[in-house]
Design an enzyme around this catalytic site. Structure first.
Site, short mmCIF file in Angstrom:
data_model
loop_
_atom_site.label_atom_id
_atom_site.label_comp_id
_atom_site.label_asym_id
_atom_site.label_seq_id
_atom_site.Cartn_x
_atom_site.Cartn_y
_atom_site.Cartn_z
N GLU A 34 -0.46 4.84 -0.22
CA GLU A 34 -1.29 6.10 -0.64
C GLU A 34 -0.26 7.38 -0.43
O GLU A 34 0.70 7.48 0.27
CB GLU A 34 -2.28 6.61 0.30
CG GLU A 34 -3.62 5.82 -0.09
CD GLU A 34 -3.84 4.34 0.71
OE1 GLU A 34 -2.85 3.67 1.00
OE2 GLU A 34 -4.95 3.96 0.97
N TYR A 58 1.00 -1.26 0.07
CA TYR A 58 0.07 -0.04 -0.01
C TYR A 58 0.84 1.20 -0.07
O TYR A 58 1.91 1.34 0.66
CB TYR A 58 -0.85 -0.08 1.41
CG TYR A 58 -2.39 -0.09 0.91
CD1 TYR A 58 -2.92 0.40 0.14
CD2 TYR A 58 -3.01 -1.11 1.62
CE1 TYR A 58 -4.39 0.20 -0.32
CE2 TYR A 58 -4.31 -1.24 1.60
CZ TYR A 58 -4.99 -0.91 0.30
OH TYR A 58 -6.35 -0.84 0.10
N ASP A 79 -6.87 13.02 -25.49
CA ASP A 79 -6.92 11.65 -24.99
C ASP A 79 -6.42 10.78 -25.91
O ASP A 79 -6.86 10.46 -27.06
CB ASP A 79 -8.53 11.38 -24.59
CG ASP A 79 -8.62 9.65 -24.11
OD1 ASP A 79 -7.65 8.89 -24.14
OD2 ASP A 79 -9.71 9.36 -23.55
N ARG A 125 -2.49 -2.85 -18.14
CA ARG A 125 -3.98 -2.26 -18.30
C ARG A 125 -3.95 -1.23 -17.33
O ARG A 125 -4.30 -1.65 -16.29
CB ARG A 125 -4.76 -3.60 -17.95
CG ARG A 125 -6.43 -3.08 -18.07
CD ARG A 125 -7.22 -4.25 -18.57
NE ARG A 125 -6.91 -4.88 -19.63
CZ ARG A 125 -7.36 -4.53 -20.97
NH1 ARG A 125 -8.23 -3.28 -21.04
NH2 ARG A 125 -6.97 -5.40 -22.07
N THR A 142 -4.37 5.54 -21.97
CA THR A 142 -4.19 4.28 -21.29
C THR A 142 -2.88 3.71 -21.81
O THR A 142 -2.02 4.25 -22.76
CB THR A 142 -5.18 3.40 -21.87
OG1 THR A 142 -5.23 3.17 -23.32
CG2 THR A 142 -6.70 3.56 -21.30
N LYS A 166 -2.94 -0.24 -24.81
CA LYS A 166 -3.19 -0.32 -26.27
C LYS A 166 -2.08 -0.29 -27.28
O LYS A 166 -1.33 -1.18 -26.96
CB LYS A 166 -4.02 0.79 -26.85
CG LYS A 166 -5.54 0.74 -25.79
CD LYS A 166 -6.68 1.79 -26.05
CE LYS A 166 -7.77 1.57 -25.34
NZ LYS A 166 -8.01 2.46 -24.16
N1 DSN Z 1 -12.49 0.09 -24.52
C1 DSN Z 1 -11.46 0.97 -25.26
C2 DSN Z 1 -11.71 0.74 -26.68
O1 DSN Z 1 -11.97 -0.57 -27.21
O2 DSN Z 1 -11.48 1.45 -27.40
C3 DSN Z 1 -11.81 2.28 -25.00
O3 DSN Z 1 -12.15 2.46 -23.52
#
Ligand code: DSN
Length: 415
Positions: A53, A51, A197, A233, A224, A227
């Site tokens: 924080e 942990y 984004d 993730r 994110t 991807k």
């Molecule tokens: N779920 C993602 C996507 O497939 O583009 C976006 O959050």
């Protein structure tokens, strides 16, 4: 997985099934990828026991010597990768990252602009039933009906009319490059905070194949990390120094508790991988592959949204084949190609039963597939959607795909 196998055979069998699925099928969901064995190890590392924080050197629990080191390393690498003034590596995922930005920089019911969801935006860009649409006054902008590309003159007209406090650019289903300079000019004209984004294209930006919104003066960039970044993730928020304090406070204690230190560890590794020259070659190959796929599908008479792609993803309207997106998704799934049904711009059908499909090349490129394989993939996809009820044909395609896939092992999986 020897410990799982010994202790919990039920879970082991499920995991084995998923390993086989990932190995034998072709993953074409554009937001998915295969992480490196090092990232996988980090996600299963003992940092999951901790942990922490707070932030490095300012924690609410003891025992932070190594957690501070790993978090600072992840921050430094991300700063270098994206040329960012400030980075917060604690957001659990993309939606929490975007929520934290809004929570930090907006007041309840402030006006924000984002691309309409069914034209490529994200649920956190103002979907009426999400927190973003409920807590903030999101005003959508659109793509042009004919070109299916963002109409910057129209974006400017809407911005001048609604005077947003913040404007979000960056999408989940838009196959073309983004005019960051144009968006920043509009933001400056109306006094809006410019937020990007880049969750879908971060790896292509880090790999220097697409332009970086920070180079055009953007204030805040979220992404994110799982991807095109090919990491765990999770997500990060990057911003100009003047927003750093507000954003850090919004992430913790505003919205989150303890950060997931094992994920931070995996993010540090992922950013280290993305800083290597090989990652630029990977990002370039993702785009070469998607452009080859677009070229081939165009030759085969497919109706691609905008006619092609500049990035890692493509959208195709299934209407000319007399089928719905869902039927195409099911048939392709049966044949070993995983992708997702998706709306196309101005879709007469709804988001659960849309007209199109969305697919892309990041995961296939990680396996080592290149242009010759993409040509084969286009032929298989075409065969499947044009014969979607012919189970014998679909089974034949599935076997051909399996034979090809087994020649390109997935990192971290040995069956
Ligand atoms: N779920 C993602 C996507 O497939 O583009 C976006 O959050």
């Amino acid at each position: 997985m020897s410990a799982i196998q010994a202790q919990d055979p039920t879970v082991y069998e499920i995991l084995r099934g998923e390993m086989k699925r990932q190995s034998e099928g072709l993953e074409m969901i554009p937001s998915e990828n295969y992480v490196s064995p090092a990232v996988l190890e980090a996600m299963g590392s003992i940092f999951t026991n901790k942990y922490s924080e707070g932030y490095p050197e300012k924690r609410y629990y003891g025992g932070q010597h190594f957690v501070d080191q790993i978090e600072n390393l992840a921050i430094d690498r991300a700063k270098k990768l994206f040329n960012a003034e400030h980075v917060n590596v604690q957001p659990y995922s993309g939606s929490p990252a975007n929520s934290a930005v809004y929570f930090a920089l907006l007041n309840y019911k402030d006006t924000v602009m984002g691309l309409k969801l069914d034209q490529g935006g994200h649920i956190t860009h103002g979907l009426p039933i999400s927190f973003s649409g409920k807590f903030y006054n999101f005003v959508p902008y659109f793509v042009d009906k004919d070109t299916q590309r963002i109409d910057m003159a129209e974006v400017r007209r809407i911005a001048l009319e609604c005077k947003p406090k913040l404007l979000v650019a960056g999408y989940t289903a838009y196959p073309r490059d983004i005019d960051w300079a144009g968006f920043k000019a509009i933001c400056d004209e109306v006094g809006a905070i410019a937020m990007a984004d880049i969750s879908h294209t971060a790896g292509l930006i880090a790999g220097k194949q697409l332009k970086n919104p920070f180079d055009f003066g953007f204030d805040v960039v979220t992404t994110t990390t799982h991807k095109t970044m090919r990491g765990p993730r999770s997500a990060i928020i990057m911003c100009k120094e003047k927003y750093a304090k507000a954003i850090d406070k919004a992430v913790f204690p505003g919205l989150q508790g303890g950060p997931h230190d094992h994920t931070t560890c995996a993010k540090a590794i992922c950013f280290g991988e993305a800083l290597k020259p090989e990652f630029q070659a990977y990002a370039a190959q993702i785009i070469k592959n998607s452009k080859t796929l677009a070229e081939e599908l165009n030759k085969l008479g497919w109706k691609l949204v905008t006619g092609g792609t500049d990035n890692h993803l493509l959208l195709a309207d299934m209407t000319p084949f007399g089928i719905k997106g869902m039927e195409a998704e099911d048939a392709l799934d049966f044949a070993g190609i995983t992708l997702n049904k998706n709306t196309v711009p101005y879709d007469p059908r709804g988001p659960f039963d849309p007209s199109g499909i969305r697919f892309g090349t990041p995961a296939a490129t990680t396996r080592g597939l290149k242009e010759p394989e993409m040509r084969k993939v286009a032929t298989w996809m075409n065969k499947v959607v044009r014969n979607h009820t012919d189970k014998e044909l679909l089974a034949g395609v599935k076997e051909e795909i399996k034979q090809m896939c087994l020649k390109f092992p997935v990192p971290g999986i040995s069956l």
